[in-house]
Design an enzyme around this catalytic site. Structure first.
Site, PDB file in Angstrom:
ATOM      1  N   GLN A   9       0.829  -1.200   0.000  1.00 37.16           N
ATOM      2  CA  GLN A   9       0.000   0.000   0.000  1.00 37.16           C
ATOM      3  C   GLN A   9       0.866   1.255   0.000  1.00 37.16           C
ATOM      4  OE1 GLN A   9      -3.286  -0.412   2.603  1.00 37.16           O
ATOM      5  NE2 GLN A   9      -3.962   1.702   2.456  1.00 37.16           N
ATOM      6  N   ARG A 115      -9.762  -7.438   4.068  1.00 37.00           N
ATOM      7  CA  ARG A 115      -8.614  -7.061   4.901  1.00 37.00           C
ATOM      8  C   ARG A 115      -8.534  -5.546   5.038  1.00 37.00           C
ATOM      9  NH1 ARG A 115      -2.983  -5.716   3.673  1.00 37.00           N
ATOM     10  NH2 ARG A 115      -1.509  -6.572   5.216  1.00 37.00           N
ATOM     11  N   HIS A 197       0.107  -2.598  11.100  1.00 33.81           N
ATOM     12  CA  HIS A 197       1.179  -3.451  11.622  1.00 33.81           C
ATOM     13  C   HIS A 197       1.587  -3.096  13.049  1.00 33.81           C
ATOM     14  CE1 HIS A 197       1.580  -5.486   7.817  1.00 33.81           C
ATOM     15  NE2 HIS A 197       1.652  -4.314   7.202  1.00 33.81           N
TER      16      HIS A 197
END
Length: 311
Positions: A9, A115, A197
């Protein structure tokens, strides 16, 4: 020997892979299949934008995957030999699994759409943040983040002196000030919709687990390097577990590139929009040759570079 890597991304651009779709039926078929799996005009957003729409996480992720695989489908039959292994940065690991035959394109598009939506929903906009830290090694960045009051930690270990941190907005700001004081050359806030993350993504990880369990996987034809462990895997059960853990775990990209070299790769071939991974590879291992295919005009030089190491 060579490895193929796929971007994550942030690499998106309006019009990506459009020249491949215009010239090759293989790429057009990918766009058509992606539209069907997405349930909407994904290819139109990719080719025409608007850019603001393309930046929406639940659109960005399937869009980058689609563009990357469209390019790879054109490139694959022209390669002189199969890649030794695959890898991808964050979202790019899904593209790697499609290229390695472990995931069908349609399943991957539907999976990354969910997701993206789950990651966006996990943290209300404005409560999380991310910053790129340049000029300090990852261990020092981690030490400083650990000393800050609040949730902030390394999220992307991109290069020896480039680490992205993520967490609660206030903690990220405090860490940024401490990192500048510790000698970081630059600490740059990133325009992201969520703090990816890190532990704040736990709700997304929990919900994605059931989605992954319902998605058909096969064993990969070639090893795929995990973002989470920087180790190769082929098994379908391992793929599900690595993708689940990846939502909260930092992307260990330095180690991933080092592992590509350890697997015998002499060339990293970046396939998809942008050239970010090629730039990172130059900082990680200068002995690793690099090529990228973003535009149709890039194909001849990339094939020539692969031929040199595949001979």
């Amino acid at each position: 020997m060579y490895a193929v890597v796929f971007p994550g991304q942030g690499s998106q651009a309006v019009g990506m892979a459009a020249d491949f779709a215009a010239a090759h039926s293989e790429a057009r078929e990918v766009f058509e299949a992606a539209d069907d799996a997405f349930g909407g005009p994904l290819s139109q957003w990719i080719s025409e934008g608007p850019e603001a729409e393309l930046r929406r996480t639940e659109i960005t992720q399937p869009a980058i995957l689609t563009a990357s695989i469209a390019i790879y489908r054109v490139l694959e039959p022209r390669l002189p030999s199969p890649p030794a292994c695959f890898a991808g940065h964050s979202l790019g690991e899904y593209s790697a699994l499609v290229a390695a035959g472990a995931l069908d394109l349609a399943d991957a598009v539907a999976l990354v759409r969910q997701r993206g939506a789950l990651m966006q929903e996990a943290v209300p906009e404005g409560l999380g943040a991310m910053c790129a830290v340049l000029g300090l090694d990852a261990a020092e960045v981690a030490r400083i983040c650990a000393a800050v009051d609040g949730l902030v930690a390394p999220a992307n270990l991109n290069a020896p002196a480039q680490t992205v941190i993520a967490g609660r907005a206030a903690a990220v700001q405090d860490a940024a000030e401490a990192l500048r004081a510790a000698g970081a050359k630059r600490v740059v806030p990133l325009e992201v919709s969520a703090p990816f993350h890190c532990e704040l993504m736990a709700p997304a990880m929990k919900k994605l687990t059931s989605v992954l369990a319902e998605t058909p996987f096969r064993d990969a034809r070639a090893p795929v390097i995990s973002n989470v462990t920087a180790e190769p895997y082929r098994e379908s059960a391992v793929a599900r577990e690595r993708l689940r853990a990846q939502v909260c775990a930092p992307v260990r990209w330095v180690e991933c590139v080092e592992r590509l070299v350890g697997e015998g790769a002499r060339l990293e071939l970046e396939v998809g929009p942008g050239k970010v991974l090629s730039g990172l590879a130059a900082r990680i291992d200068r002995g690793l040759a690099r090529a990228n295919v973003e535009k149709l005009d890039d194909v001849p030089a990339a094939l020539a570079a692969v031929a040199k190491v595949a001979a």
